[in-house]
Scaffold this active site. Structure first.
Site, mmCIF file in Angstrom:
data_model
loop_
_atom_site.group_PDB
_atom_site.id
_atom_site.type_symbol
_atom_site.label_atom_id
_atom_site.label_comp_id
_atom_site.label_asym_id
_atom_site.label_seq_id
_atom_site.Cartn_x
_atom_site.Cartn_y
_atom_site.Cartn_z
ATOM 1 N N ASN A 1 -9.866 0.455 7.917
ATOM 2 C CA ASN A 1 -11.261 0.371 8.362
ATOM 3 C C ASN A 1 -11.428 0.222 9.862
ATOM 4 O O ASN A 1 -12.539 0.363 10.383
ATOM 5 C CB ASN A 1 -11.978 -0.795 7.660
ATOM 6 C CG ASN A 1 -12.014 -0.590 6.162
ATOM 7 O OD1 ASN A 1 -11.529 0.419 5.657
ATOM 8 N ND2 ASN A 1 -12.569 -1.539 5.443
ATOM 9 N N ASP B 1 -6.894 11.015 3.525
ATOM 10 C CA ASP B 1 -7.156 11.308 2.108
ATOM 11 C C ASP B 1 -8.635 11.609 1.898
ATOM 12 O O ASP B 1 -9.490 11.068 2.585
ATOM 13 C CB ASP B 1 -6.756 10.096 1.272
ATOM 14 C CG ASP B 1 -7.514 8.835 1.685
ATOM 15 O OD1 ASP B 1 -8.341 8.356 0.901
ATOM 16 O OD2 ASP B 1 -7.283 8.333 2.806
ATOM 17 N N TYR C 1 0.806 -1.232 0.000
ATOM 18 C CA TYR C 1 0.000 0.000 0.000
ATOM 19 C C TYR C 1 0.834 1.275 0.000
ATOM 20 O O TYR C 1 0.296 2.364 -0.035
ATOM 21 C CB TYR C 1 -0.931 0.006 1.220
ATOM 22 C CG TYR C 1 -1.912 -1.136 1.192
ATOM 23 C CD1 TYR C 1 -3.022 -1.101 0.342
ATOM 24 C CD2 TYR C 1 -1.732 -2.258 1.981
ATOM 25 C CE1 TYR C 1 -3.918 -2.150 0.290
ATOM 26 C CE2 TYR C 1 -2.628 -3.317 1.941
ATOM 27 C CZ TYR C 1 -3.717 -3.252 1.088
ATOM 28 O OH TYR C 1 -4.601 -4.289 1.038
ATOM 29 N N ASN D 1 -13.816 5.408 5.706
ATOM 30 C CA ASN D 1 -13.932 4.311 6.683
ATOM 31 C C ASN D 1 -13.024 4.461 7.895
ATOM 32 O O ASN D 1 -13.381 4.071 8.998
ATOM 33 C CB ASN D 1 -13.651 2.971 6.000
ATOM 34 C CG ASN D 1 -14.774 2.591 5.055
ATOM 35 O OD1 ASN D 1 -15.915 3.018 5.250
ATOM 36 N ND2 ASN D 1 -14.469 1.822 4.029
ATOM 37 N N PHE E 1 -4.966 -1.520 9.571
ATOM 38 C CA PHE E 1 -5.752 -1.368 8.339
ATOM 39 C C PHE E 1 -6.784 -0.280 8.577
ATOM 40 O O PHE E 1 -7.305 -0.102 9.662
ATOM 41 C CB PHE E 1 -6.381 -2.668 7.826
ATOM 42 C CG PHE E 1 -5.352 -3.550 7.174
ATOM 43 C CD1 PHE E 1 -4.925 -3.306 5.873
ATOM 44 C CD2 PHE E 1 -4.759 -4.575 7.889
ATOM 45 C CE1 PHE E 1 -3.935 -4.081 5.292
ATOM 46 C CE2 PHE E 1 -3.759 -5.342 7.316
ATOM 47 C CZ PHE E 1 -3.355 -5.097 6.018
ATOM 48 N N HIS F 1 -4.611 6.231 -0.775
ATOM 49 C CA HIS F 1 -5.238 6.043 0.533
ATOM 50 C C HIS F 1 -4.232 6.261 1.674
ATOM 51 O O HIS F 1 -4.614 6.341 2.832
ATOM 52 C CB HIS F 1 -5.796 4.618 0.608
ATOM 53 C CG HIS F 1 -7.143 4.513 1.259
ATOM 54 N ND1 HIS F 1 -7.969 5.600 1.496
ATOM 55 C CD2 HIS F 1 -7.825 3.437 1.731
ATOM 56 C CE1 HIS F 1 -9.083 5.179 2.080
ATOM 57 N NE2 HIS F 1 -9.030 3.892 2.230
#
Length: 204
Positions: free
Chosen positions: A75, A100, A23, A121, A73, A28
């Site tokens: 979420n 973001d 990532y 999220n 992560f 993100h």
């Protein structure tokens, strides 16, 4: 009358993103990138793992700050953020979350004193863990809208073109300055600096 000690609580500056090499450098993860830029500018290593986050403590000027990049992560970011706030007893008005935003033009920054999650999220998770409280400042970094019919979920995990990278790096430097002003001079001054900012194109 007792004089109140100024700023006995540290500021907590949180960048949101997803952990792991896969990532790195994606849209993100611009929250992580800005925390890295702040860490570099002020010589604060964000290396230790604490509260499910990459974590570092130091100073901006003479003000204590904690920098954190949750490794949960996106979420479930709140699972990392809420315990830090509770352990250090940080007032929510000194918790800055950087993330973001699809609804802002690319590389535009926007500093707000509070608000909802706007469908993000990571923010949704943090507000949930703050028992619904939305009264904490946030710095949004525009990543623009997906082109054509591209799925937003794929778009936020895409990386940047070379030109975008240049613009983003410029925006991150502004972000570093915005956070410095926020911590040292207060929200109003920082918001004026951020929200009236010119983009790189307008300056050239």
């Amino acid at each position: 009358m007792e004089v109140k000690k100024q700023q006995q609580h540290p500021w907590l500056v949180i960048g949101l993103g997803n952990p792991g090499k896969r990532y790195q450098g994606t849209r993100h993860n611009v929250g992580f990138e800005l925390v890295d830029a702040i860490a570099e500018a002020h010589g604060i290593p964000v290396k230790s793992v604490n509260f499910k986050a990459l974590f570092g403590k130091g100073f901006i000027g003479n003000v204590p700050v904690i920098l954190a990049k949750p490794q949960t992560f996106m979420n479930i970011s709140g699972e990392s953020v809420a315990p830090i706030v509770s352990y250090y007893k940080i007032p929510l008005k000194q918790v800055l979350v950087i993330y973001d935003d699809l609804d802002l033009p690319f590389a535009k920054l926007r500093l707000l004193p509070k608000g909802g999650h706007g469908g993000h999220n990571g923010m949704r998770s943090i507000i949930d863990r703050f028992k619904g409280s939305r009264d904490f400042p946030r710095l949004r970094i525009g990543i623009g809208r997906p082109p054509g019919k591209m799925d937003p979920a794929s778009f936020v995990l895409a990386s940047f073109s070379r030109q975008e990278r240049e613009e983003l790096d410029f925006a991150l430097q502004r972000g570093v300055e915005a956070v410095r002003i926020l911590v040292l001079d207060g929200f109003e001054r920082s918001a004026t600096f951020v929200n009236s900012a010119k983009s790189m194109e307008q300056l050239s």
